[in-house]
Design a protein around this motif. Structure first.
Motif, PDB file in Angstrom:
ATOM      1  N   PRO A  29      -7.893  -2.669   0.113  1.00 32.73           N
ATOM      2  CA  PRO A  29      -6.902  -2.087   1.035  1.00 32.73           C
ATOM      3  C   PRO A  29      -6.507  -3.026   2.171  1.00 32.73           C
ATOM      4  CG  PRO A  29      -9.042  -1.036   1.298  1.00 32.73           C
ATOM      5  CD  PRO A  29      -9.117  -1.865   0.055  1.00 32.73           C
ATOM      6  N   ASP A  77      -4.043  -5.527   0.542  1.00 34.48           N
ATOM      7  CA  ASP A  77      -2.780  -4.818   0.276  1.00 34.48           C
ATOM      8  C   ASP A  77      -2.008  -4.570   1.571  1.00 34.48           C
ATOM      9  OD1 ASP A  77      -3.353  -4.778  -2.405  1.00 34.48           O
ATOM     10  OD2 ASP A  77      -4.111  -2.714  -2.432  1.00 34.48           O
ATOM     11  N   ALA A  78      -2.727  -4.220   2.637  1.00 32.45           N
ATOM     12  CA  ALA A  78      -2.074  -4.005   3.928  1.00 32.45           C
ATOM     13  C   ALA A  78      -1.463  -5.300   4.442  1.00 32.45           C
ATOM     14  CB  ALA A  78      -3.080  -3.449   4.933  1.00 32.45           C
ATOM     15  N   LYS A  88      -5.160   1.179   3.328  1.00 36.79           N
ATOM     16  CA  LYS A  88      -3.938   0.403   3.496  1.00 36.79           C
ATOM     17  C   LYS A  88      -2.971   1.111   4.435  1.00 36.79           C
ATOM     18  CE  LYS A  88       0.036  -1.235   0.730  1.00 36.79           C
ATOM     19  NZ  LYS A  88       1.037  -0.242   1.197  1.00 36.79           N
TER      20      LYS A  88
END
Length: 263
Positions: A125, A128-129, A166
């Motif tokens: 996450p 992805d963030a 995320k």
């Protein structure tokens, strides 16, 4: 001219080891203070010591007493003046001596790959963030600490204690969010706090494009056992700071490797 007597001079393996260890110690100390204001302070101390020799040679009584008094409390003065550098040096020793740093031993004692799977769940996450933040050029500062001391952050942060996700990271750093201005602190499996105000680095050798976000990310890694992930608001470039050093414009693959290693 009398011959030089070397009969009392015995150079052993331990003498060589002694010289090598002292050289390594000086090199590490130099790396710690290089590019910081501490270099100027050290030069000032050396000038005072040299001046003291000159004053003694010239028998300048008043200056002798003043400088002698200053040098007598020199050790205490050095500890006070260089407390941040000494802290970083001890943290460096602790990091290198830590059993957790040796991944082979750690896996041997932990016994399975469950830790690696948990690690991936925490890292994904965050990566992805960062992809989303980079694309929208949203500035971000994420700090990873091993041992979270709530008392150290309670006065300058908003305590969260939330699961890493995320969407939460994206929401925190959105410009309209009241928490976007500051750093997010992550420890273990949780986002511990957000909107944290961090001390800035004293390093004067940083690129001119580095703003407060980069300087805060580097500064926190100098004073603590922490790493920092910085997303530039101007360019979307991702930087990674550790032990006062920063890697610029890293790829997402490299980011994943760095997070996997440091987590």
């Amino acid at each position: 001219m009398p011959a030089l007597d070397l009969s009392q001079f015995h150079f052993t393996l331990f003498n060589a080891l002694d010289i090598v260890l002292v050289a390594l110690l000086i090199y590490q100390l130099y790396n710690l203070i290089k590019g910081t204001i501490a270099v100027n302070i050290l030069i000032g101390l050396i000038i005072i010591i040299l001046l003291n020799f000159v004053v003694h040679a010239l028998h300048m009584t008043l200056l002798m007493k003043i400088l002698d008094t200053f040098i007598q409390v020199g050790i205490i003065a050095v500890v006070v003046i260089f407390q941040q550098e000494l802290r970083r040096f001890l943290l460096l020793l602790g990091r290198n001596a830590s059993l957790q740093r040796n991944r082979a031993w750690w896996r041997y004692f932990s016994g399975n790959n469950d830790a690696a799977k948990d690690n991936y769940k925490r890292i994904k996450p965050i990566v992805d963030a960062c992809k989303s933040l980079k694309q929208t050029r949203t500035g971000a500062l994420i700090v990873f600490v091993r041992d979270y001391d709530e008392q150290s952050y309670v006065n300058s942060c908003e305590v969260m204690d939330a699961i890493i996700s995320k969407r939460l990271l994206e929401s925190i750093f959105q410009k309209t969010s009241p928490l976007h201005d500051g750093a997010v602190i992550i420890s273990g499996n949780k986002i511990r706090s957000a909107s944290c105000i961090l001390p800035l680095t004293d390093n004067t050798d940083l690129p001119p494009q580095f703003g407060l976000r980069h300087r805060a990310g580097i500064g926190v890694t100098e004073a603590n056992d922490a790493t920092a992930l910085i997303v530039s608001e101007e360019t979307g470039e991702i930087s990674y700071a550790k032990q006062g050093k920063v890697k610029m414009n890293i790829s997402f693959a490299e980011l994943e490797k760095l997070l996997n290693k440091d987590f």
